[in-house]
Design a protein around this motif. Structure first.
Motif, PDB file in Angstrom:
ATOM      1  N   SER A 181       0.631  -1.832   8.611  1.00  0.00           N
ATOM      2  CA  SER A 181       1.078  -2.031   9.846  1.00  0.00           C
ATOM      3  C   SER A 181       0.094  -0.932  10.786  1.00  0.00           C
ATOM      4  O   SER A 181      -0.846  -0.224  10.029  1.00  0.00           O
ATOM      5  CB  SER A 181       2.547  -1.233  10.179  1.00  0.00           C
ATOM      6  OG  SER A 181       3.330  -2.005   9.618  1.00  0.00           O
ATOM      7  N   SER A 206      -2.565  -7.326   9.331  1.00  0.00           N
ATOM      8  CA  SER A 206      -1.134  -6.837   9.045  1.00  0.00           C
ATOM      9  C   SER A 206      -0.471  -7.965   8.326  1.00  0.00           C
ATOM     10  O   SER A 206       0.793  -7.766   7.908  1.00  0.00           O
ATOM     11  CB  SER A 206      -0.585  -6.471  10.410  1.00  0.00           C
ATOM     12  OG  SER A 206      -0.486  -7.967  11.170  1.00  0.00           O
ATOM     13  N   ILE A 241       0.873   2.501   6.736  1.00  0.00           N
ATOM     14  CA  ILE A 241       0.440   2.379   8.051  1.00  0.00           C
ATOM     15  C   ILE A 241      -1.104   3.061   8.239  1.00  0.00           C
ATOM     16  O   ILE A 241      -1.200   3.962   7.660  1.00  0.00           O
ATOM     17  CB  ILE A 241       1.380   3.055   9.278  1.00  0.00           C
ATOM     18  CG1 ILE A 241       2.607   2.503   9.268  1.00  0.00           C
ATOM     19  CG2 ILE A 241       0.875   3.127  10.437  1.00  0.00           C
ATOM     20  CD1 ILE A 241       3.687   3.280  10.018  1.00  0.00           C
TER      21      ILE A 241
END
Length: 161
Positions: free
Chosen positions: A34, A69, A143
């Motif tokens: 992400s 992603s 992330i």
């Protein structure tokens, strides 16, 4: 005991809800990358802001974020690009000494600096949080926290082009 009353509107509503298992949806996302702009910094001379990128560059950025992603961090660490076999994702660890950028004051200290290779000299620069620092920093290790848009490859100048 009285018979239970039914509510036709409620029954219709419930019958139209998707029945796909939420657990399978979550497991499909777990481990995938992400991206966050929480620590984005466009205040440095070497950095660029979105308004400085043309429409084609912005479109390429969004397409790359979409593509990146879909896979895990490990996948992109092992993906090679170009004739020289350069990595799509490179994790440097420490902030580079030979950089036109300065360590932003708002970025935590215990992060692993990295970059994603974009088109030509463009790089997406930011950091990951190591597994052992996740709890302390209250950030996720899956992330990529985007800090700089490095249009001219000025973040880590020792890298071969």
């Amino acid at each position: 005991m009285a018979p239970k009353k039914t509510n036709p509107r409620k029954e219709r509503f419930l019958s139209n809800l998707p029945t796909q298992d939420l657990v399978s949806e979550i497991s499909d996302v777990k481990g995938k990358l992400s991206f966050s702009f929480k620590y984005f910094d466009a205040s440095q001379e070497a950095d660029h802001d979105f308004k400085e990128w043309n429409d084609k560059q912005k479109q390429e950025l969004l397409e790359k974020l979409r593509d990146y992603s879909r896979e895990s961090k490990v996948f992109w660490l092992n993906q090679r690009i170009g004739g020289g076999g350069l990595k799509v994702l490179e994790i440097y660890g420490d902030f580079p000494k030979n950089s036109d950028f300065e360590y932003p004051k708002h970025v935590p200290e215990k992060v692993r600096w990295a970059r994603f290779r974009m088109e030509s000299a463009m790089r997406l620069v930011g950091f990951f949080v190591s597994e052992d620092a996740v709890t302390e920093l209250k950030l996720s290790s899956d992330i990529f926290y985007i800090v700089f848009l490095d249009k001219d490859h000025r973040f880590y100048k020792m890298e071969k082009q």
